[in-house]
Design a protein around this motif. Structure first.
Motif, PDB file in Angstrom:
ATOM      1  N   ILE A 103       0.854  -1.184   0.000  1.00 45.74           N
ATOM      2  CA  ILE A 103       0.000   0.000   0.000  1.00 45.74           C
ATOM      3  C   ILE A 103       0.892   1.236   0.000  1.00 45.74           C
ATOM      4  N   SER A 104       0.359   2.313  -0.545  1.00 46.73           N
ATOM      5  CA  SER A 104       1.089   3.577  -0.498  1.00 46.73           C
ATOM      6  C   SER A 104       0.292   4.559   0.345  1.00 46.73           C
ATOM      7  N   ILE A 105       1.019   5.289   1.163  1.00 48.75           N
ATOM      8  CA  ILE A 105       0.398   6.230   2.080  1.00 48.75           C
ATOM      9  C   ILE A 105       0.957   7.615   1.797  1.00 48.75           C
ATOM     10  N   ASN A 116      -5.401  26.938  -0.419  1.00 50.57           N
ATOM     11  CA  ASN A 116      -5.042  26.420  -1.735  1.00 50.57           C
ATOM     12  C   ASN A 116      -5.427  24.935  -1.816  1.00 50.57           C
ATOM     13  N   TYR A 117      -6.727  24.684  -1.876  1.00 51.57           N
ATOM     14  CA  TYR A 117      -7.223  23.305  -1.903  1.00 51.57           C
ATOM     15  C   TYR A 117      -6.812  22.594  -3.186  1.00 51.57           C
ATOM     16  N   LYS A 118      -6.844  23.319  -4.295  1.00 52.49           N
ATOM     17  CA  LYS A 118      -6.519  22.709  -5.596  1.00 52.49           C
ATOM     18  C   LYS A 118      -5.079  22.216  -5.627  1.00 52.49           C
ATOM     19  N   GLY A 119      -4.167  22.977  -5.006  1.00 54.90           N
ATOM     20  CA  GLY A 119      -2.765  22.559  -4.973  1.00 54.90           C
ATOM     21  C   GLY A 119      -2.576  21.254  -4.221  1.00 54.90           C
ATOM     22  N   CYS A 120      -3.268  21.130  -3.098  1.00 55.15           N
ATOM     23  CA  CYS A 120      -3.178  19.901  -2.310  1.00 55.15           C
ATOM     24  C   CYS A 120      -3.796  18.727  -3.061  1.00 55.15           C
ATOM     25  N   LEU A 121      -4.948  18.955  -3.670  1.00 54.35           N
ATOM     26  CA  LEU A 121      -5.596  17.885  -4.440  1.00 54.35           C
ATOM     27  C   LEU A 121      -4.757  17.468  -5.638  1.00 54.35           C
ATOM     28  N   THR A 122      -4.063  18.429  -6.264  1.00 53.38           N
ATOM     29  CA  THR A 122      -3.164  18.109  -7.379  1.00 53.38           C
ATOM     30  C   THR A 122      -2.038  17.198  -6.914  1.00 53.38           C
ATOM     31  N   GLU A 123      -1.460  17.504  -5.746  1.00 54.12           N
ATOM     32  CA  GLU A 123      -0.381  16.665  -5.217  1.00 54.12           C
ATOM     33  C   GLU A 123      -0.883  15.266  -4.870  1.00 54.12           C
ATOM     34  N   ILE A 124      -2.096  15.174  -4.362  1.00 49.36           N
ATOM     35  CA  ILE A 124      -2.671  13.862  -4.030  1.00 49.36           C
ATOM     36  C   ILE A 124      -2.891  13.045  -5.300  1.00 49.36           C
ATOM     37  N   ALA A 127       0.494  11.801  -6.654  1.00 50.29           N
ATOM     38  CA  ALA A 127       1.086  10.685  -5.905  1.00 50.29           C
ATOM     39  C   ALA A 127       0.254   9.409  -6.018  1.00 50.29           C
ATOM     40  N   ASN A 128      -1.068   9.549  -6.234  1.00 51.67           N
ATOM     41  CA  ASN A 128      -1.974   8.417  -6.354  1.00 51.67           C
ATOM     42  C   ASN A 128      -1.820   7.408  -5.202  1.00 51.67           C
ATOM     43  N   PRO A 129      -1.968   7.873  -3.942  1.00 51.48           N
ATOM     44  CA  PRO A 129      -1.796   6.960  -2.815  1.00 51.48           C
ATOM     45  C   PRO A 129      -3.049   6.131  -2.565  1.00 51.48           C
ATOM     46  N   ASP A 130      -2.874   5.022  -1.846  1.00 47.97           N
ATOM     47  CA  ASP A 130      -4.006   4.211  -1.405  1.00 47.97           C
ATOM     48  C   ASP A 130      -4.701   4.865  -0.219  1.00 47.97           C
ATOM     49  N   ILE A 131      -3.896   5.483   0.650  1.00 50.88           N
ATOM     50  CA  ILE A 131      -4.425   6.126   1.855  1.00 50.88           C
ATOM     51  C   ILE A 131      -3.844   7.534   1.938  1.00 50.88           C
ATOM     52  N   VAL A 132      -4.738   8.509   2.212  1.00 47.23           N
ATOM     53  CA  VAL A 132      -4.280   9.888   2.401  1.00 47.23           C
ATOM     54  C   VAL A 132      -4.463  10.216   3.862  1.00 47.23           C
TER      55      VAL A 132
END
Length: 132
Positions: A103-105, A116-124, A127-132
């Motif tokens: 799994i990736s976290i 800056n919600y869009k910036g955080c969502l872009t980083e998520i 990274a395409n993690p399984d768990i944020v």
């Protein structure tokens, strides 16, 4: 010098004994975790007590504190030992990576006032993690 060393030793002993009192107040819990710092201070006090033992006339108080500080150092070393490379390993390293069984976290430390919600969502998404 001897008086200073004896007072310092007594303070370090008190700082070591206070966490043994089972109470949830911060006054008792504050000295729970600086174990390495207490250990280093204890070793320094042991060295100062050895110097005082050979330099002073009154050996009784110095000898009592020397024994107490050696016991304090042993107790603190016992508490620190599990967190060193000498301690028992709790999680065994993998020898071979098996695909699709990991799994990736992603952990993100975002300031509360950050808008800056869009910036955080872009980083998520990047990274395409399984768990944020």
């Amino acid at each position: 010098m001897q008086t200073f060393t004896l007072i310092l030793s007594a303070v370090i002993l008190i700082f070591t004994l206070i966490p043994l009192i089972r109470h949830e107040s911060w006054v008792f819990r504050i000295f729970d975790y600086p174990r390495l710092q207490k250990f280093v201070a204890t070793v320094l006090c042991i060295m100062l007590l050895f110097l005082n033992f050979y330099a002073s006339e009154d050996h009784k108080a110095t000898l009592i504190f020397l024994v107490l500080m050696i016991l304090n150092a042993a107790f603190l070393f016992y508490q620190i030992l599990p967190f060193t490379f000498l301690g028992k390993m709790q999680v065994v390293r993998i020898t071979k990576e098996i695909q699709n069984q990991g799994i990736s976290i992603m952990i993100s430390n975002v300031l509360q006032d950050n808008t800056n919600y869009k910036g955080c969502l872009t980083e998520i998404k990047k990274a395409n993690p399984d768990i944020v």
